[in-house]
Motif scaffolding. Structure first.
Motif, mmCIF file in Angstrom:
data_model
loop_
_atom_site.group_PDB
_atom_site.id
_atom_site.type_symbol
_atom_site.label_atom_id
_atom_site.label_comp_id
_atom_site.label_asym_id
_atom_site.label_seq_id
_atom_site.Cartn_x
_atom_site.Cartn_y
_atom_site.Cartn_z
ATOM 1 N N ASN A 103 94.865 38.031 96.819
ATOM 2 C CA ASN A 103 93.707 37.816 96.491
ATOM 3 C C ASN A 103 92.167 37.918 95.641
ATOM 4 O O ASN A 103 92.220 37.120 95.276
ATOM 5 C CB ASN A 103 92.492 37.835 97.583
ATOM 6 N N HIS A 104 92.020 38.972 94.821
ATOM 7 C CA HIS A 104 92.231 39.262 93.336
ATOM 8 C C HIS A 104 92.455 38.633 92.947
ATOM 9 O O HIS A 104 91.314 37.749 91.896
ATOM 10 C CB HIS A 104 92.311 40.640 92.756
ATOM 11 N N ILE A 105 93.512 38.120 92.177
ATOM 12 C CA ILE A 105 94.382 35.962 91.090
ATOM 13 C C ILE A 105 93.115 35.624 91.674
ATOM 14 O O ILE A 105 93.037 35.054 91.217
ATOM 15 C CB ILE A 105 95.542 36.857 91.342
ATOM 16 N N LEU A 106 93.610 35.039 92.997
ATOM 17 C CA LEU A 106 93.340 33.608 93.269
ATOM 18 C C LEU A 106 91.606 33.691 93.289
ATOM 19 O O LEU A 106 91.608 32.511 93.851
ATOM 20 C CB LEU A 106 93.499 33.757 95.025
ATOM 21 N N GLY A 107 91.029 34.811 93.616
ATOM 22 C CA GLY A 107 89.432 34.324 93.738
ATOM 23 C C GLY A 107 89.645 34.394 92.031
ATOM 24 O O GLY A 107 87.758 33.710 91.919
ATOM 25 N N ARG A 108 90.019 35.350 91.092
ATOM 26 C CA ARG A 108 89.489 35.029 89.588
ATOM 27 C C ARG A 108 89.997 33.452 89.600
ATOM 28 O O ARG A 108 89.433 32.764 88.416
ATOM 29 C CB ARG A 108 90.785 35.580 88.848
ATOM 30 N N TRP A 109 90.793 32.737 90.046
ATOM 31 C CA TRP A 109 91.085 31.253 89.543
ATOM 32 C C TRP A 109 89.715 30.494 90.047
ATOM 33 O O TRP A 109 89.703 29.040 89.071
ATOM 34 C CB TRP A 109 92.448 30.830 90.799
ATOM 35 N N VAL A 110 89.714 30.798 91.251
ATOM 36 C CA VAL A 110 88.731 29.957 92.025
ATOM 37 C C VAL A 110 87.654 30.374 90.835
ATOM 38 O O VAL A 110 86.935 28.884 90.809
ATOM 39 C CB VAL A 110 88.798 29.769 92.785
ATOM 40 N N GLY A 111 87.086 31.244 90.767
ATOM 41 C CA GLY A 111 85.988 31.593 89.865
ATOM 42 C C GLY A 111 85.703 30.498 88.523
ATOM 43 O O GLY A 111 84.814 30.376 88.333
ATOM 44 N N GLU A 112 87.294 31.500 88.133
ATOM 45 C CA GLU A 112 87.692 30.594 86.615
ATOM 46 C C GLU A 112 87.514 28.996 86.926
ATOM 47 O O GLU A 112 86.666 28.604 85.545
ATOM 48 C CB GLU A 112 88.561 30.980 85.773
ATOM 49 N N LYS A 113 87.813 28.454 87.729
ATOM 50 C CA LYS A 113 87.867 26.789 87.611
ATOM 51 C C LYS A 113 86.627 26.532 87.695
ATOM 52 O O LYS A 113 86.370 24.968 86.946
ATOM 53 C CB LYS A 113 89.263 26.523 88.494
ATOM 54 N N LEU A 114 85.811 27.076 88.796
ATOM 55 C CA LEU A 114 84.340 26.105 88.784
ATOM 56 C C LEU A 114 83.670 26.419 87.527
ATOM 57 O O LEU A 114 82.748 25.982 87.302
ATOM 58 C CB LEU A 114 83.707 26.575 89.604
ATOM 59 N N ALA A 115 83.629 27.523 86.985
ATOM 60 C CA ALA A 115 83.095 28.270 85.857
ATOM 61 C C ALA A 115 83.039 27.136 84.584
ATOM 62 O O ALA A 115 82.519 27.037 83.514
ATOM 63 C CB ALA A 115 83.831 29.816 85.305
ATOM 64 N N LYS A 116 83.911 26.263 85.303
ATOM 65 C CA LYS A 116 84.407 25.588 83.181
ATOM 66 C C LYS A 116 84.151 24.316 84.381
ATOM 67 O O LYS A 116 83.881 22.860 82.947
ATOM 68 C CB LYS A 116 85.782 24.696 83.467
ATOM 69 N N ALA A 117 83.429 24.196 85.330
ATOM 70 C CA ALA A 117 82.592 22.602 86.015
ATOM 71 C C ALA A 117 81.603 22.333 84.860
ATOM 72 O O ALA A 117 80.896 23.120 84.116
ATOM 73 C CB ALA A 117 82.116 22.420 87.120
ATOM 74 N N ILE A 118 81.708 20.998 84.663
ATOM 75 C CA ILE A 118 80.905 20.841 83.618
ATOM 76 C C ILE A 118 79.345 19.453 84.773
ATOM 77 O O ILE A 118 78.442 19.101 84.131
ATOM 78 C CB ILE A 118 81.216 19.593 82.231
ATOM 79 N N GLY A 119 80.001 19.836 85.803
ATOM 80 C CA GLY A 119 79.221 18.961 86.345
ATOM 81 C C GLY A 119 78.977 20.547 87.233
ATOM 82 O O GLY A 119 79.088 21.537 87.818
ATOM 83 N N PRO A 120 77.724 19.829 88.595
ATOM 84 C CA PRO A 120 77.263 20.541 89.184
ATOM 85 C C PRO A 120 77.596 20.853 90.443
ATOM 86 O O PRO A 120 78.386 20.306 90.907
ATOM 87 C CB PRO A 120 75.863 19.875 89.873
ATOM 88 N N ALA A 156 84.163 36.178 87.815
ATOM 89 C CA ALA A 156 84.914 35.016 87.095
ATOM 90 C C ALA A 156 83.675 33.976 87.490
ATOM 91 O O ALA A 156 83.442 33.375 85.936
ATOM 92 C CB ALA A 156 86.575 34.733 87.675
ATOM 93 N N LEU A 157 83.442 33.416 87.855
ATOM 94 C CA LEU A 157 82.200 32.264 88.226
ATOM 95 C C LEU A 157 80.756 33.065 87.330
ATOM 96 O O LEU A 157 80.441 31.931 86.646
ATOM 97 C CB LEU A 157 81.710 32.187 89.476
ATOM 98 N N GLY A 158 80.282 33.773 87.443
ATOM 99 C CA GLY A 158 79.526 34.369 86.573
ATOM 100 C C GLY A 158 78.469 33.267 87.487
ATOM 101 O O GLY A 158 78.072 33.211 88.099
ATOM 102 N N ALA A 159 77.244 33.163 86.545
ATOM 103 C CA ALA A 159 76.193 32.846 86.658
ATOM 104 C C ALA A 159 75.813 31.135 86.248
ATOM 105 O O ALA A 159 75.809 30.484 85.424
ATOM 106 C CB ALA A 159 75.173 33.013 85.364
ATOM 107 N N HIS A 160 77.406 30.505 85.822
ATOM 108 C CA HIS A 160 78.026 29.095 85.631
ATOM 109 C C HIS A 160 77.775 28.242 86.887
ATOM 110 O O HIS A 160 77.488 27.104 87.039
ATOM 111 C CB HIS A 160 79.515 29.265 85.073
ATOM 112 N N ALA A 161 77.612 28.159 88.230
ATOM 113 C CA ALA A 161 76.667 28.259 89.283
ATOM 114 C C ALA A 161 76.713 28.925 90.209
ATOM 115 O O ALA A 161 77.685 29.956 90.809
ATOM 116 C CB ALA A 161 78.251 27.301 90.176
ATOM 117 N N PRO A 162 75.585 28.540 91.114
ATOM 118 C CA PRO A 162 75.760 29.288 92.184
ATOM 119 C C PRO A 162 76.443 29.584 93.768
ATOM 120 O O PRO A 162 77.679 28.584 93.734
ATOM 121 C CB PRO A 162 74.639 28.002 93.067
ATOM 122 N N VAL A 163 76.543 30.391 94.227
ATOM 123 C CA VAL A 163 77.137 31.038 95.276
ATOM 124 C C VAL A 163 76.401 31.678 96.231
ATOM 125 O O VAL A 163 75.719 32.126 95.707
ATOM 126 C CB VAL A 163 77.920 32.726 94.896
#
Length: 188
Positions: A103-120, A156-163
């Motif tokens: 789950n640590h890996i899966l959470g990182r994957w999801v956060g990293e993928k959403l962090a790359k989003a150029i849209g909302p 992984a998501l950081g400040a790139h999108a709201p949680v």
């Protein structure tokens, strides 16, 4: 359009997004990523959860069923998982509980993928469980493993999108209502 999280459904959704046939994404079941990580039968490949972000589409992700990996009948579960928590969902489907490390890996994957989003984009975390089996009293209830996913995704998501954290299980109508409302806000 509705896409089932069965490998083929996730790939079809990603392809149609790439082709410009979809205007917004309400992604409620990302379990195909767990299958990708652990060799389950329903992987949609390593690029699942990437097309909407790359095209700048509004997307809301409520990571359903991140507590499980899908295999066929019990005899198809790889021997390396023989001692894991397994549940026979049906004669043709055996589910395996994901671990803290997975789950640590899966959470990182999801956060990293959403962090790359150029849209909302927005990530919704159902604090009381990622599936019916993951709720309190369920066969896969494991708050520590769920917490590992959530912490890694947020980091992984950081400040790139709201949680958005909801004090519900994923199947609570409040989760669906909030997810729809958030997507409609982003599509306006």
């Amino acid at each position: 359009m509705i896409f089932h999280a069965n490998g083929t459904g996730g790939r079809a959704m990603e392809e149609l997004i790439d082709q410009g046939a979809i205007d917004g994404v309400l992604d409620l079941t990302t379990t195909e990523l767990a299958d990708e990580l652990c060799g389950g039968k329903l992987s949609a490949g390593p690029h699942r959860l990437e097309a909407a972000g790359a095209r700048g589409l509004p997307q809301v992700v409520l990571p359903g069923a991140m507590d499980m990996v899908n295999f066929g009948p019990p005899e198809t579960v790889p021997p390396k998982y023989a001692e894991r928590r397994l549940y026979r969902h049906s004669p043709t489907t055996t589910l395996m509980r994901t671990t803290v490390d997975e789950n640590h890996i899966l959470g990182r994957w999801v956060g990293e993928k959403l962090a790359k989003a150029i849209g909302p984009a927005v990530l919704i975390l159902p604090l009381l469980g990622f599936s019916e089996y993951d709720r309190e009293g369920g066969v896969f209830h494991d708050p520590e493993a769920d917490g590992a996913f959530m912490a890694a995704a947020v980091t992984a998501l950081g400040a790139h999108a709201p949680v958005v954290r909801l004090n519900h299980t994923i199947n609570d109508p409040a989760c669906a209502d909030r997810a729809v409302a958030l997507l409609l806000e982003r599509m306006r």
